[in-house]
Design an enzyme around this catalytic site. Structure first.
Site, PDB file in Angstrom:
ATOM      1  N   TYR A   1       0.834  -1.209   0.000  1.00 17.70           N
ATOM      2  CA  TYR A   1       0.000   0.000   0.000  1.00 17.70           C
ATOM      3  C   TYR A   1       0.860   1.248   0.000  1.00 17.70           C
ATOM      4  O   TYR A   1       1.934   1.239   0.581  1.00 17.70           O
ATOM      5  CB  TYR A   1      -0.902   0.021   1.239  1.00 17.70           C
ATOM      6  CG  TYR A   1      -2.050  -0.951   1.225  1.00 17.70           C
ATOM      7  CD1 TYR A   1      -2.267  -1.815   0.163  1.00 17.70           C
ATOM      8  CD2 TYR A   1      -2.925  -1.029   2.301  1.00 17.70           C
ATOM      9  CE1 TYR A   1      -3.335  -2.721   0.181  1.00 17.70           C
ATOM     10  CE2 TYR A   1      -3.983  -1.919   2.323  1.00 17.70           C
ATOM     11  CZ  TYR A   1      -4.176  -2.763   1.270  1.00 17.70           C
ATOM     12  OH  TYR A   1      -5.223  -3.653   1.293  1.00 17.70           O
TER      13      TYR A   1
ATOM     14  N   SER B   1     -13.679  -3.671   0.443  1.00 18.58           N
ATOM     15  CA  SER B   1     -14.506  -3.062  -0.603  1.00 18.58           C
ATOM     16  C   SER B   1     -16.007  -3.206  -0.322  1.00 18.58           C
ATOM     17  O   SER B   1     -16.782  -3.553  -1.215  1.00 18.58           O
ATOM     18  CB  SER B   1     -14.161  -3.660  -1.976  1.00 18.58           C
ATOM     19  OG  SER B   1     -14.425  -2.745  -3.007  1.00 18.58           O
TER      20      SER B   1
ATOM     21  N   GLY C   1     -23.231   6.041  -4.231  1.00 17.07           N
ATOM     22  CA  GLY C   1     -24.080   6.807  -5.128  1.00 17.07           C
ATOM     23  C   GLY C   1     -23.384   7.981  -5.787  1.00 17.07           C
ATOM     24  O   GLY C   1     -23.977   8.665  -6.631  1.00 17.07           O
TER      25      GLY C   1
END
Length: 347
Positions: free
Chosen positions: A53, A236, A245
């Protein structure tokens, strides 16, 4: 914030885990520190990272920087005892952590762990995870073409050697517990079988993708976790941001994950887009924030160890953490079930 024991271990973790894969690219060190402070102030005690990461994007130049962000927070705050830290060793084929891109072996584990300890500025890691199995995985959108028939058989020695090294590191106090990621039911059973035969460390968790859009875990792996007392760490849970959204109507906010990776690792597609819209409409129908609805659903699952949340802004982080205050009604769950029946695997 609800806390419980992770799998069969003595680790008490919050139902939400703070993900960190944007720290070092999308987020600065100071922003990463601010997220940790806010999360701890609101009851989260669990942070997940990995030696490769940040992943937005993955690169040799930034590999390990997220662990360094966490390490500088530990050094500055002196609050190591307040957090449960999980990290991962990269699997076969990734050259950001190991130049040869080779498989995880017993010889690779010790230097990889030592590197993580140095970057994290800690003497021990609470949960050390194998990021993906050497033999390959059906995760990362590979489930449509997954074919295990080409795998090498007779992998007992590999499992034995890796578990032996992990056991040595547990005895030395450098790690407390062991987990897997992007694994299968067969792989989990092999780790369990080998641990039982050798009295080695028993896996306590499996970090796999899980969300309203991706629920294949509900089948064989959920059964395994129930009987073997293993906790799911769901990564996730917002479908790489789709379930917030924010991408509805073709919108792509500047600096968002889709702005960096237009297909969101294969999650954005002609199949997933209309299904996302259906879930967003269910949230609107019931007066819910779509992200909070999605996270609350994940947290309610019986096999859930912890739901890994990630954010690039404090506003997003606050919204995600507030999902723990939501209890989904039967009407909401019925609407979710109806969509799931029509679209069981849109990702």
């Amino acid at each position: 914030m609800k806390k419980h024991k992770l799998g069969s271990s003595d680790l008490e973790v919050s139902i939400l885990c703070l993900g960190s894969m944007t720290w070092g690219t999308q987020n600065t060190e100071a922003e990463g520190h601010a997220q940790i402070d806010y999360a701890l102030d609101h009851g989260i005690n669990f942070i997940d990272t990995a030696e490769i990461y940040p992943t937005t994007p993955v690169s040799k130049e930034t590999a390990g920087d997220t662990e360094r962000v966490i390490g500088s927070w530990i050094a500055n705050s002196s609050r190591r005892e307040d957090v449960v830290i999980a990290t991962k060793i990269a699997g076969n084929g990734n050259r950001t952590a190991r130049p040869d891109g080779g498989p995880i072996t017993a010889d690779h584990i010790r230097p990889a762990l030592e590197g993580s300890l140095q970057r994290l500025r800690t003497d021990w890691i609470d949960l050390y995870q194998l990021h993906w199995p050497n033999r390959g995985s059906y995760h990362f959108r590979q489930n449509w073409k997954y074919d295990p028939s080409g795998q090498t058989t007779g992998l007992d020695q590999e499992f034995h050697d890796i578990l032996g090294t992990l056991g040595d590191l547990v005895k030395e106090g450098k790690l407390r517990h062991f987990g897997v990621s992007n694994e299968t039911a067969w792989g989990c059973m092999k780790w369990i079988e080998r641990a039982d035969k050798t009295n080695g460390p028993r896996m306590i968790s499996i970090q796999n993708e899980y969300s309203l859009l991706h629920r294949i875990f509900d089948l064989d792996l959920a059964e395994l976790c129930h009987h073997e007392n293993i906790g799911l760490l769901a990564y996730s849970p917002l479908g790489a941001g789709l379930l917030t959204g924010k991408y509805e109507g073709g919108s792509v906010p500047k600096g968002s994950r889709m702005d960096i990776n237009s297909e969101l690792g294969g999650r954005k597609s002609a199949w997933s887009t209309p299904v996302v819209s259906k879930y967003v409409k269910v949230a609107a129908k019931h007066g819910l924030d779509p992200a909070q609805m999605a996270l609350s659903f994940c947290a309610s699952r019986p096999h859930m160890g912890s739901v890994i949340i990630g954010a690039t802004t404090m506003e997003q982080l606050a919204t995600n953490i507030a999902s723990t205050e939501i209890v989904l009604s039967d009407d909401v769950l019925d609407d979710i079930a109806a969509i799931y029946r029509e679209h069981p695997i849109p990702l």
